[in-house]
Motif scaffolding. Structure first.
Motif, PDB file in Angstrom:
ATOM      1  N   LYS A  67      -3.682  10.320  -9.531  1.00 49.49           N
ATOM      2  CA  LYS A  67      -3.281   8.992  -9.988  1.00 49.49           C
ATOM      3  C   LYS A  67      -4.306   7.977  -9.508  1.00 49.49           C
ATOM      4  CE  LYS A  67      -0.139   6.632  -7.842  1.00 49.49           C
ATOM      5  NZ  LYS A  67       1.138   6.137  -7.281  1.00 49.49           N
ATOM      6  N   SER A 113      -5.546   1.079 -12.916  1.00 47.72           N
ATOM      7  CA  SER A 113      -4.655   1.346 -11.790  1.00 47.72           C
ATOM      8  C   SER A 113      -3.328   1.907 -12.285  1.00 47.72           C
ATOM      9  CB  SER A 113      -4.429   0.053 -11.004  1.00 47.72           C
ATOM     10  OG  SER A 113      -3.604   0.296  -9.882  1.00 47.72           O
ATOM     11  N   GLU A 114      -2.822   2.899 -11.547  1.00 50.44           N
ATOM     12  CA  GLU A 114      -1.554   3.591 -11.826  1.00 50.44           C
ATOM     13  C   GLU A 114      -1.658   4.603 -12.967  1.00 50.44           C
ATOM     14  OE1 GLU A 114       1.035   3.279  -9.757  1.00 50.44           O
ATOM     15  OE2 GLU A 114      -0.265   1.928  -8.639  1.00 50.44           O
ATOM     16  N   VAL A 166      -5.374   4.699  -8.020  1.00 49.92           N
ATOM     17  CA  VAL A 166      -4.676   3.747  -7.162  1.00 49.92           C
ATOM     18  C   VAL A 166      -5.440   2.440  -6.981  1.00 49.92           C
ATOM     19  CG1 VAL A 166      -3.387   5.497  -5.901  1.00 49.92           C
ATOM     20  CG2 VAL A 166      -5.656   4.843  -5.092  1.00 49.92           C
ATOM     21  N   ARG A 167      -6.728   2.415  -7.384  1.00 53.41           N
ATOM     22  CA  ARG A 167      -7.496   1.175  -7.215  1.00 53.41           C
ATOM     23  C   ARG A 167      -8.677   1.178  -8.174  1.00 53.41           C
ATOM     24  NH1 ARG A 167     -11.431  -0.368  -2.911  1.00 53.41           N
ATOM     25  NH2 ARG A 167     -10.968   1.595  -1.872  1.00 53.41           N
ATOM     26  N   TYR A 200      -2.105   8.033 -14.633  1.00 54.68           N
ATOM     27  CA  TYR A 200      -1.990   9.432 -14.216  1.00 54.68           C
ATOM     28  C   TYR A 200      -3.048  10.236 -14.947  1.00 54.68           C
ATOM     29  CZ  TYR A 200      -0.123  14.149 -13.720  1.00 54.68           C
ATOM     30  OH  TYR A 200       0.032  15.496 -13.449  1.00 54.68           O
ATOM     31  N   GLU A 207      -5.925   9.196  -6.033  1.00 50.72           N
ATOM     32  CA  GLU A 207      -5.173  10.009  -5.091  1.00 50.72           C
ATOM     33  C   GLU A 207      -4.724  11.282  -5.798  1.00 50.72           C
ATOM     34  OE1 GLU A 207      -1.603   9.187  -1.965  1.00 50.72           O
ATOM     35  OE2 GLU A 207      -1.170   8.743  -4.041  1.00 50.72           O
ATOM     36  N   GLU A 237       0.827  -1.201   0.000  1.00 48.99           N
ATOM     37  CA  GLU A 237       0.000   0.000   0.000  1.00 48.99           C
ATOM     38  C   GLU A 237       0.860   1.249   0.000  1.00 48.99           C
ATOM     39  OE1 GLU A 237      -2.533   2.275  -0.518  1.00 48.99           O
ATOM     40  OE2 GLU A 237      -3.663   0.551   0.210  1.00 48.99           O
ATOM     41  N   LYS A 238       0.711   2.083  -1.022  1.00 51.49           N
ATOM     42  CA  LYS A 238       1.516   3.287  -1.147  1.00 51.49           C
ATOM     43  C   LYS A 238       0.716   4.549  -0.872  1.00 51.49           C
ATOM     44  CE  LYS A 238       4.729   1.200  -4.403  1.00 51.49           C
ATOM     45  NZ  LYS A 238       5.317   1.243  -5.762  1.00 51.49           N
ATOM     46  N   ARG A 239      -0.610   4.461  -0.926  1.00 57.98           N
ATOM     47  CA  ARG A 239      -1.406   5.637  -0.642  1.00 57.98           C
ATOM     48  C   ARG A 239      -1.816   5.565   0.818  1.00 57.98           C
ATOM     49  NH1 ARG A 239      -3.944   1.719  -2.956  1.00 57.98           N
ATOM     50  NH2 ARG A 239      -6.074   1.146  -2.446  1.00 57.98           N
ATOM     51  N   GLU A 281      -9.937   3.688   3.232  1.00 54.91           N
ATOM     52  CA  GLU A 281      -9.403   2.563   2.475  1.00 54.91           C
ATOM     53  C   GLU A 281      -9.356   1.312   3.357  1.00 54.91           C
ATOM     54  OE1 GLU A 281      -7.803   2.561  -1.061  1.00 54.91           O
ATOM     55  OE2 GLU A 281      -9.620   3.754  -0.772  1.00 54.91           O
TER      56      GLU A 281
END
Length: 228
Positions: free
Chosen positions: A82, A60-61, A84-85, A63, A100, A9-11, A175
């Motif tokens: 971006k 996902s991912e 994210v899911r 931009y 995000e 998880e990055k966000r 989330e």
């Protein structure tokens, strides 16, 4: 259905269900296309929405250089973000999409996390878990409207807990709530720890601006949210 590992998880940040009426609208501008989406939750950190899965650029991912948020009788606000899911919903032609925000008003938003501290169990921990499980799971919804209604009931049920958190933690809180409902009653240990930490209001957030701050987030909140 796709799930998310907390290790990946990055966000780490917030979403706040909008309390304005009528509901805000959002448009993605990507690859010279304009895509209208249905807003579920909105905050200075990100956006949850439903998008037609025919819009195959919404993956996902991806931009999104321009996200326009509109509320009637308000000046539009523009972000870059971006995805994210992306997940399927009760209606096959519609996907659930989490975005995000990464730029607002020429400010680059960079997120990070403070080290997680060891904390002792709280006397309220069991009640947080029981309350979460008391809500009907949105996964059983038979229509998009039902899914949206069930999600909002859960988010509203933890509104007071979300108010304890820094803005940049609220996105992550919702989330985690989503993931907990997907996996109940077999909650992964690390995910449950994060859920309880957020319910207690423990601060582990950082929100760094690489350009001069101009009060843009505060202005955003004044325009789109009101605290009850």
């Amino acid at each position: 259905m796709e799930t998310i590992s907390l290790n990946e998880e990055k966000r780490r940040y917030h979403r706040l269900q909008p309390t304005v009426e009528p509901e805000p609208r959002a448009t993605f501008e990507v690859d010279e296309r304009k895509i209208e989406v249905k807003v579920v939750n909105l905050s200075p950190g990100g956006l949850l929405c439903y998008v037609n899965n025919k819009d195959n650029c919404c993956k996902s991912e991806t931009y999104i250089p321009k996200i326009i948020i509109k509320v009637p009788e308000k000046k539009p606000v523009t972000f870059a973000g971006k995805i994210v899911r992306v997940q399927p919903t009760a209606e096959l032609e519609i996907n659930f999409c989490a975005v995000e925000f990464v730029e607002f008003n020429q400010k680059i938003l960079k997120k990070g996390s403070k080290p997680l501290k060891n904390t002792q169990p709280d006397i309220m921990d069991d009640s947080y878990l029981q309350r979460l499980q008391s809500y009907k799971n949105f996964l059983v919804a038979k229509s998009l409207d039902e899914e949206l209604a069930l999600r909002k009931l859960i988010y509203d049920g933890f509104r007071e807990e979300s108010k304890k958190l820094q803005l940049e933690e609220r996105w992550f809180f919702y989330e985690i709530i989503d993931e907990m409902k997907r996996r109940e009653p077999d909650f992964p240990g690390g995910m449950k720890i994060e859920f309880l930490r957020l319910c207690r209001g423990e601060d582990r957030s950082e929100f760094v601006y690489h350009k001069k701050r101009t009060g843009g987030i505060k202005n955003f909140l004044k325009k789109f949210c009101r605290v009850k």
